[in-house]
Design an enzyme around this catalytic site. Sequence first.
Site, mmCIF file in Angstrom:
data_model
loop_
_atom_site.group_PDB
_atom_site.id
_atom_site.type_symbol
_atom_site.label_atom_id
_atom_site.label_comp_id
_atom_site.label_asym_id
_atom_site.label_seq_id
_atom_site.Cartn_x
_atom_site.Cartn_y
_atom_site.Cartn_z
ATOM 1 N N ASP A 91 0.789 -1.300 -0.016
ATOM 2 C CA ASP A 91 -0.039 0.078 -0.146
ATOM 3 C C ASP A 91 0.895 1.450 -0.046
ATOM 4 O O ASP A 91 1.951 1.234 0.486
ATOM 5 C CB ASP A 91 -1.073 0.023 1.366
ATOM 6 C CG ASP A 91 -0.188 -0.208 2.673
ATOM 7 O OD1 ASP A 91 0.865 -0.866 2.672
ATOM 8 O OD2 ASP A 91 -0.773 0.582 3.512
ATOM 9 N N GLU A 120 0.287 -1.106 5.836
ATOM 10 C CA GLU A 120 1.215 -0.339 6.749
ATOM 11 C C GLU A 120 0.939 1.152 6.779
ATOM 12 O O GLU A 120 1.369 1.518 7.914
ATOM 13 C CB GLU A 120 2.620 -0.609 6.243
ATOM 14 C CG GLU A 120 3.793 -0.573 7.006
ATOM 15 C CD GLU A 120 4.422 0.934 7.354
ATOM 16 O OE1 GLU A 120 5.083 1.325 8.152
ATOM 17 O OE2 GLU A 120 3.890 1.666 6.201
#
Length: 380
Positions: free
Chosen positions: A71, A137
């Site tokens: 991400d 994250e």
Amino acid sequence: MTPAPSDTLALAIDLLSRRSLTPADAGCQTLLGERLERLGFRLETLHQGEVTNLWATRGEGDTLVLAGHTDVVPTGPEQQWEFPPFEPTLNDAGELCGRGAADMKGSLAAMVTAVERFVTAHPTHHGRLALLITSDEEGPAVDGTRAVVEQLRQRGERAQWCIVGEPSSNDLPGDVVKNGRRGSLGARLTVHGVQGHVAYPHTTRNPIHQAAPALAALAAEQWDAGNDHFPATSFQISNIHAGTGATNVVPGELEVVFNFRFSTEVTAETLQQRTREILDARGLEYSLDWTLFGEPFLTREGRLLDAVITSLEAVTGRRPQLSTAGGTSDGRFIAAGLGAQVIELGPCNATIHKVNERVRAGDLDTLSQAYEAIMQRLLG
């Protein structure tokens, strides 16, 4: 003719072209999983809410985990980018430009190509090689690595070593290695007063006036002096809010958001207690909501650090500086949950989360060589 990109650069370009804004993965883990499966890795895709996680393992025994995230953070105003953020481009300086180039799709590409070369050269390698990849994250970090580690812990899984591909370097690849991180403790403080008209202060209790001396005391407090591995604990206020919007109303409440980045010299419980003592000494009526984002961790000298330092010296010709500075990373969950020695090794961090994020293309090949050398020393 323009030379063909290296395997690492080509994979990084493929990953960067996918708009994987947290918590979306946009097919990145499928792409990486297909390459790992061809090498004999066993894949587990673990969905948690909107988050996609991949746990891939090969072999048995002492385990080296390569950890990272697919991400990325939002781009900001796309018109401010030199190139479209999800159309990865090599500029004239040989830099790969695009959101996630440094944080951290470039590292993931370098890890996977390093794994491909290592496994091809060592099909019967010692121990177990694992990859833990998440799409959570940059977000709340609840349904990503934290959740996977908890599942693994409940299954009795352990790991000896972990390399997190976060962008640790300053100027050149591998010039800085993070061998620990400070803890992060956040709080939301609500100071309770009595609302009323500013012309009649004797009928009110102004929470702003009451809180000011306490906030000044918190900001001036020396929480510890740090140690050889960590700087002194810091206290920072990030948000203050009070008021109804009217200029003639004393507010009834003041809300303050603050954060401790703390060393191993104190504990979260000690910081909470000392904070309450300072607030109580000023006679405040208040409530406190705490969030412990992560405990501090430190990887001391041992087999992992020896392998990392020796490998970087061989690949780059330089001895890395060890550091615990900066924010938190998913390494905190792996260190606490799997009992692993953890280091962070990745590309330069100068442009992370910025417009025109970029990384030198050659640095990704250097990183891939370093990752391979570390595998060779631990599992070869």
